[in-house]
Write a protein that holds these residues in place. Structure first.
Motif, PDB file in Angstrom:
ATOM      1  N   UNK A   1       0.844  -1.189   0.000  1.00 47.75           N
ATOM      2  CA  UNK A   1       0.000   0.000   0.000  1.00 47.75           C
ATOM      3  C   UNK A   1       0.880   1.240   0.000  1.00 47.75           C
ATOM      4  N   UNK A   2       0.538   2.178  -0.879  1.00 50.39           N
ATOM      5  CA  UNK A   2       1.202   3.481  -0.901  1.00 50.39           C
ATOM      6  C   UNK A   2       0.233   4.493  -0.305  1.00 50.39           C
ATOM      7  N   UNK A   3       0.588   5.014   0.865  1.00 52.50           N
ATOM      8  CA  UNK A   3      -0.282   5.910   1.610  1.00 52.50           C
ATOM      9  C   UNK A   3       0.175   7.344   1.378  1.00 52.50           C
ATOM     10  N   UNK A   4      -0.673   8.118   0.717  1.00 45.30           N
ATOM     11  CA  UNK A   4      -0.308   9.504   0.396  1.00 45.30           C
ATOM     12  C   UNK A   4      -0.494  10.433   1.588  1.00 45.30           C
ATOM     13  N   UNK A   5      -1.360  10.072   2.531  1.00 44.09           N
ATOM     14  CA  UNK A   5      -1.604  10.866   3.725  1.00 44.09           C
ATOM     15  C   UNK A   5      -1.140  10.068   4.933  1.00 44.09           C
ATOM     16  N   UNK A   6      -0.588  10.732   5.921  1.00 50.62           N
ATOM     17  CA  UNK A   6      -0.002  10.072   7.087  1.00 50.62           C
ATOM     18  C   UNK A   6      -1.075   9.282   7.841  1.00 50.62           C
ATOM     19  N   UNK A   7      -0.971   7.944   7.879  1.00 50.90           N
ATOM     20  CA  UNK A   7      -2.015   7.154   8.534  1.00 50.90           C
ATOM     21  C   UNK A   7      -2.061   7.349  10.041  1.00 50.90           C
ATOM     22  N   UNK A   8      -0.999   7.905  10.637  1.00 49.57           N
ATOM     23  CA  UNK A   8      -0.971   8.134  12.079  1.00 49.57           C
ATOM     24  C   UNK A   8      -1.527   9.503  12.466  1.00 49.57           C
ATOM     25  N   UNK A   9      -1.856  10.335  11.478  1.00 45.49           N
ATOM     26  CA  UNK A   9      -2.353  11.682  11.755  1.00 45.49           C
ATOM     27  C   UNK A   9      -3.874  11.650  11.812  1.00 45.49           C
ATOM     28  N   UNK A  10      -4.418  11.706  13.018  1.00 42.72           N
ATOM     29  CA  UNK A  10      -5.850  11.542  13.224  1.00 42.72           C
ATOM     30  C   UNK A  10      -6.658  12.732  12.711  1.00 42.72           C
ATOM     31  N   UNK A  11      -5.989  13.816  12.342  1.00 41.97           N
ATOM     32  CA  UNK A  11      -6.730  14.956  11.790  1.00 41.97           C
ATOM     33  C   UNK A  11      -7.402  14.600  10.464  1.00 41.97           C
ATOM     34  N   UNK A  12      -6.806  13.681   9.715  1.00 38.75           N
ATOM     35  CA  UNK A  12      -7.424  13.267   8.453  1.00 38.75           C
ATOM     36  C   UNK A  12      -8.646  12.406   8.743  1.00 38.75           C
ATOM     37  N   UNK A  13      -9.742  12.678   8.039  1.00 36.25           N
ATOM     38  CA  UNK A  13     -10.940  11.862   8.207  1.00 36.25           C
ATOM     39  C   UNK A  13     -11.200  10.962   7.000  1.00 36.25           C
TER      40      UNK A  13
END
Length: 279
Positions: A182-194
């Motif tokens: 998996x290539x994750x473009x947004x930080x998976x540990x950053x809970x600000x992303x919904x």
């Protein structure tokens, strides 16, 4: 086994219209649990024109539907030379995730200009001014995921993200010897992303080895390769340009087939408490 390094491709709706001697029976599916929009259904006659856009047409592949998938909209947008928009997002709380499929685009986010080509990803936070235009003499095509932002209180605002797929880390899933990444473009540990938008890849024969069943809604656009995909109780053959739309808790799994990697653009909603009432 490690996924092979071969040229990545980024499928897009074919447009046009099949000839009159084509058998109209097809593989499109719409159920209470999932939908499949094969590439063959993404033709000129199902495109939409968008307010605030010039030289643009869009295939609207998903939009919130009561009782189905309710959190996002997904579009495939084609811009004619010089086409684009200075006011692309009509919802003040709308976020954007973009993956360029072909052509040359100029994306301006909060005054910062970015020149994009096939494989470029961009994230635009809610409330951020942005513009997009086709700077070439040929059509330019991109995938666009929209979601209304759900804030979680005061804190640092999210920043725009622009990077090319080639620069996004390839994260091997546990215990699969690199055949599933998996290539994750947004930080998976950053809970600000919904929400997250990722590229998921399987080597031929690679698989999701259990029927995933979870609260996240999904939009999956097949960028490259082929697979047998489990949707609820049905195994479906999918390939480049096919779109799968899954409501919450729809079981899913896949087995990659063919001789090249099976790759898809994945949307999922994350990091928020479930609402305790129907919206």
């Amino acid at each position: 086994m490690i996924l092979p390094e071969i040229a990545s491709t980024y499928a897009f709706p074919p447009g046009g219209l099949p000839p009159q001697d084509t058998d109209p029976a097809g593989s499109a599916i719409f159920t209470q649990a999932y939908a499949v929009l094969p590439a063959n259904t993404q033709r000129d006659i199902v495109t939409s024109l968008l307010p605030g856009w010039d030289g643009a047409r869009a295939w609207i592949l998903a939009r919130p539907l009561s009782g189905f998938a309710e959190t996002f909209a997904q579009l495939a947008v084609e811009l004619a030379p010089g086409g684009g928009s200075a006011t692309p997002e009509p919802d003040a709380n709308g976020q954007a995730a973009i993956l360029v499929a072909s052509g040359a685009l100029r994306l301006t986010i909060a005054g910062a200009r970015h020149d994009l080509k096939a494989g470029h990803f961009a994230y635009v936070p809610a409330g951020t001014a942005w513009e997009i235009c086709n700077t070439s003499d040929a059509p330019a095509c991109f995938h666009w995921v929209r979601k209304r932002f759900e804030p979680i209180g005061a804190g640092d605002p999210l920043a725009p993200v622009v990077l090319h797929e080639a620069d996004a880390p390839r994260n091997a899933m546990p215990g699969c010897e690199g055949v599933w990444e998996t290539q994750r473009f947004l930080d998976p540990a950053d809970i600000r992303y919904d929400f997250h938008v990722n590229i998921v890849s399987f080597a031929p024969g690679g698989r999701i080895p259990f029927a995933e069943t979870h609260v996240m809604e999904h939009g999956l656009y097949v960028l490259q390769g082929t697979a047998r995909y489990l949707l609820n109780t049905d195994w479906v053959e999918v390939g480049p340009g096919d779109f799968m739309w899954l409501r919450a808790f729809c079981p899913q799994a896949c087995i990659a087939t063919g001789t090249e990697p099976f790759r898809y653009l994945l949307y999922k909603d994350v990091n928020r408490h479930p609402a305790l009432s129907l919206r």
